[in-house]
Design a protein around this motif. Structure first.
Motif: not given
Ligand code: Q0N
Length: 286
Positions: A10, A67, A81, A83, A202
């Protein structure tokens, strides 16, 4: 971390895969303003955001499971976790500002919510509203109606998401207001676990995912000072930067004042001294 695969970046965070079920979220000290990441870091900003998120996860699990699995000793890395993320950004607004204010001025509505006439910029809304948006790969997220959000996640899931998002916002906004911080609005990301249960992911109620305003300076009728980034914004305005990449280097006094605001927000909201958090990050979970 030899066995750790980098899966996403990100603007200010990195995501690594620990195994098929677990991710590691690492919050950097990078700071963005006017949508540009600046060349100067704010020491400990990532630790403040990691600690605040974990604090809120621990205090909101009666509303929705989350999570979080644990915090690492570096105080900036969260094990969580993995997800299946929902393809909507779940925004709740308690005050009319930002893109909500723009939409209200243009149409009297935000995401299909008709609002009272004559609201002033930054005014508190009669009730918090759920204003979903789409995850734009580049540029700004786009506000959508609840009908459009229902097409993306399903009508029944959207009812659940809206109820959870509003309940989370009401809980945290009341808690923060009692500690002198207005949570003007906030953005959540939710996902589904292996049983299709809704899980909060997140970061939550951090200054990067929410607008924090100092309550003692609240004055509707114009834009509000930011609790955390105001020194940065003021400095960037003072040097006449055109708000395109690259941004200006920040002087040491702006860095120090901004770091102090992040630490102040952490301590006011968690009631934990920042040094105690650094010594044992999981104190914020107690
Ligand atoms: C996930 N994002 C967008 C980095 C973070 N627990 C999860 N499981 C699967 N995927 C994600 C998560 C979480 N948290 C979330 N990408 C993958 C959030 N980003 C925004 C930019 O910075």
């Amino acid at each position: 971390m030899p066995d750790t695969v980098h899966v996403a970046s990100g603007k200010v965070r990195e995501i690594y895969a620990l195994d098929d079920e677990r991710l590691l979220l690492v919050a950097s000290d990078r700071i963005s303003t006017f949508d540009v990441v600046l060349p100067t870091e704010i020491p400990d900003k990532g630790r403040v955001l990691t600690g605040l998120s974990a604090f809120w996860f621990a205090r909101t699990k009666h509303i929705v499971p989350n999570h979080l699995l644990g915090l690492r000793d570096d105080a900036r890395s969260t094990e969580c976790r993995r997800l299946a993320m929902l393809p909507v950004e779940c925004v709740v607004r308690g005050y009319i500002t930002g893109s909500g204010w723009k939409d209200y001025l243009a149409s009297g509505e935000v995401c299909g919510h008709r609002l009272p006439e004559g609201l002033r910029e930054s005014e508190r809304l009669p009730e918090p509203i759920f204003t979903p948006s789409t995850k734009a790969q580049t540029g700004h997220d786009e506000n959508i109606t609840r009908e459009q959000a229902a097409e993306l996640v399903g009508a029944d899931r959207l009812v659940e998401v809206e109820r959870v998002a509003l309940e989370l916002y009401r809980f945290a906004a009341a808690y923060a207001e009692a500690r002198g911080i207005i949570l003007a609005d906030t953005k959540f990301e939710l996902g589904l676990d292996e049983d299709s249960c809704l899980v909060l992911a997140d970061e939550v109620f951090t200054p990067d995912s929410s607008r924090f305003w100092p309550a003692d300076a609240f004055a509707p009728g114009g834009p509000q000072a930011s609790f955390d980034k105001q020194y940065v914004r003021d400095y960037c305005e003072s040097v006449g930067w055109d708000k395109t990449y690259p941004g200006p280097e920040l002087p040491d006094d702006v860095v120090a004042e901004t770091r102090a605001k992040y630490v102040e927000a952490f301590q006011r909201l968690t009631g934990v001294s920042f040094d105690d958090f650094l010594a044992d990050p999981e104190v914020v979970l107690q």
